[in-house]
Scaffold this motif. Structure first.
Motif, short mmCIF file in Angstrom:
data_model
loop_
_atom_site.label_atom_id
_atom_site.label_comp_id
_atom_site.label_asym_id
_atom_site.label_seq_id
_atom_site.Cartn_x
_atom_site.Cartn_y
_atom_site.Cartn_z
N UNK A 26 0.84 -1.21 0.00
CA UNK A 26 0.00 0.00 0.00
C UNK A 26 0.87 1.26 0.00
N UNK A 27 0.43 2.31 -0.73
CA UNK A 27 1.20 3.57 -0.71
C UNK A 27 1.24 4.16 0.69
N UNK A 28 2.38 4.73 1.07
CA UNK A 28 2.51 5.43 2.35
C UNK A 28 2.94 6.87 2.04
N UNK A 29 1.95 7.77 1.85
CA UNK A 29 2.26 9.14 1.40
C UNK A 29 3.05 9.96 2.41
N UNK A 30 3.10 9.52 3.67
CA UNK A 30 3.83 10.31 4.66
C UNK A 30 5.26 9.81 4.88
N UNK A 31 5.70 8.83 4.08
CA UNK A 31 7.01 8.21 4.30
C UNK A 31 8.16 9.18 3.98
N UNK A 32 8.05 9.87 2.84
CA UNK A 32 9.13 10.78 2.40
C UNK A 32 8.75 12.23 2.71
N UNK A 33 9.74 13.13 2.88
CA UNK A 33 9.41 14.55 3.05
C UNK A 33 8.56 15.04 1.88
N UNK A 34 7.63 15.97 2.14
CA UNK A 34 6.68 16.39 1.09
C UNK A 34 7.33 17.08 -0.11
N UNK A 35 8.55 17.59 0.09
CA UNK A 35 9.24 18.28 -1.02
C UNK A 35 9.73 17.30 -2.08
N UNK A 36 9.82 16.02 -1.74
CA UNK A 36 10.44 15.06 -2.67
C UNK A 36 9.38 14.42 -3.59
N UNK A 38 9.50 11.26 -4.37
CA UNK A 38 9.65 9.82 -4.18
C UNK A 38 8.36 9.17 -3.66
N UNK A 39 8.22 7.87 -3.93
CA UNK A 39 7.03 7.12 -3.48
C UNK A 39 7.46 5.94 -2.62
N UNK A 40 6.62 5.62 -1.63
CA UNK A 40 6.87 4.43 -0.80
C UNK A 40 5.62 3.56 -0.77
N UNK A 41 5.83 2.26 -0.83
CA UNK A 41 4.74 1.28 -0.75
C UNK A 41 5.15 0.27 0.32
N UNK A 42 4.23 -0.02 1.24
CA UNK A 42 4.64 -0.85 2.37
C UNK A 42 3.63 -1.97 2.61
N UNK A 43 4.10 -3.02 3.27
CA UNK A 43 3.21 -4.12 3.64
C UNK A 43 4.01 -5.30 4.12
N UNK A 44 3.25 -6.33 4.53
CA UNK A 44 3.91 -7.54 5.03
C UNK A 44 3.86 -8.62 3.97
N UNK A 45 4.88 -9.44 3.90
CA UNK A 45 4.83 -10.63 3.06
C UNK A 45 5.38 -11.77 3.90
N UNK A 47 6.54 -13.39 6.93
CA UNK A 47 6.95 -12.78 8.20
C UNK A 47 7.79 -11.52 8.00
N UNK A 48 7.90 -11.04 6.76
CA UNK A 48 8.78 -9.90 6.48
C UNK A 48 8.01 -8.60 6.29
N UNK A 49 8.58 -7.51 6.80
CA UNK A 49 8.02 -6.18 6.54
C UNK A 49 8.76 -5.59 5.35
N UNK A 50 8.00 -5.27 4.30
CA UNK A 50 8.62 -4.78 3.07
C UNK A 50 8.32 -3.31 2.86
N UNK A 51 9.33 -2.57 2.41
CA UNK A 51 9.13 -1.18 1.97
C UNK A 51 9.74 -1.07 0.57
N UNK A 52 8.90 -0.76 -0.41
CA UNK A 52 9.41 -0.50 -1.77
C UNK A 52 9.45 1.00 -1.97
#
Ligand code: ADE
Length: 248
Positions: A26-36, A38-45, A47-52
């Motif tokens: 899922x997109x995480x719009x608060x992950x990066x500073x708003x000036x950038x 960049x995009x972040x997508x997060x979730x579990x797969x 037992x692992x926590x993934x951040x793309x």
């Protein structure tokens, strides 16, 4: 310590979208500073926590932010963010497309795991700066993973250009490159600042020492390479999760 948090840095949307959709991240719009951009997508797969993280679009030219500057900055900010919330990444994977050298056995669609990364366009003929410019950085060892997913292993050489000039050829050979990209050395440089183990998963879209113009071959094969990345990456994630670094 086993690997449970994995950060995956991917430059282009076309390279990341099938994988993000496949794992339902899922997109995480608060992950990066708003000036950038960049995009972040997060979730579990499992037992692992993934951040793309992806480098987003250039607001002026409306194309993906490829190359070393966005790659180093996005990687640094992502590692810093995870550190600030005590969710430090155990492993950083740089996934994407690359040009492959047929002299090193590369074929279109091959998946390469990096053994090291280096630059081929940073020529600074001053004592000490020569090696700095090349900036060779070893990847974490992933021989068992390469065997498991039937991937090839080799050095990835980086520059800010899709094409290359004669002088680049010399440096790519000196770097013993199997593949060529536009981000790997910059991403590894940021990862080293945090002491985060890292390696690259690179799918070959074009043959650097072949006869076809790179841009034609790249565009022709980008879709199938993204699919091949989507097939390879979940296998990579499944293999690395819950393993110790020395089991990779
Ligand atoms: N990405 C895919 N093909 C590439 C090439 N030939 N050079 C740099 N980056 C690439």
């Amino acid at each position: 310590m086993v690997i449970t948090r994995v950060l995956i840095a991917i430059a282009m949307e076309a390279e990341s979208a099938p994988f993000v959709a496949h794992l339902g991240l899922q997109p995480d719009p608060s992950f990066f500073p708003p000036q950038t951009p960049f995009n972040a997508f997060r979730g579990k797969h499992n037992s692992c926590e993934l951040t793309v993280v992806t480098n987003g679009k250039c607001s002026v030219h409306e194309v993906d932010n490829v190359g070393t500057v966005p790659a180093a900055l996005a990687t640094f900010l992502a590692l810093q963010k995870l550190n600030s919330t005590s969710e430090d990444a155990d492993l950083l994977i740089n996934a994407g497309t690359c040009g492959g050298f047929k002299r090193k056995g590369a074929e279109i669609g091959d998946v390469f795991l990096t053994t090291a990364v280096a630059n081929h366009d940073r020529r600074i003929q001053i004592p000490g700066f020569v090696e700095y410019g090349i900036g060779k950085i070893s990847s974490t060892s992933v021989e068992n993973l390469a065997n498991h997913i039937d991937a090839k292993l080799g050095v990835c050489t980086t520059s800010n250009s899709l094409d290359f000039h004669e002088v680049d050829s010399h440096h790519m050979l000196e770097n013993d490159a199997s593949v060529k990209d536009m981000e790997a050395a910059a991403i590894a440089w940021s990862a080293e600042m945090f002491g985060t183990p890292h390696f690259g998963v690179k799918v070959v879209t074009d043959i650097v020492d072949g006869d076809k113009p790179t841009q034609e071959e790249f565009l022709e094969n980008l879709g199938s390479a993204a699919k091949s990345l989507q097939e390879a990456l979940p296998k990579v994630i499944e293999f690395v999760c819950d393993k110790k670094h020395d089991e990779l």
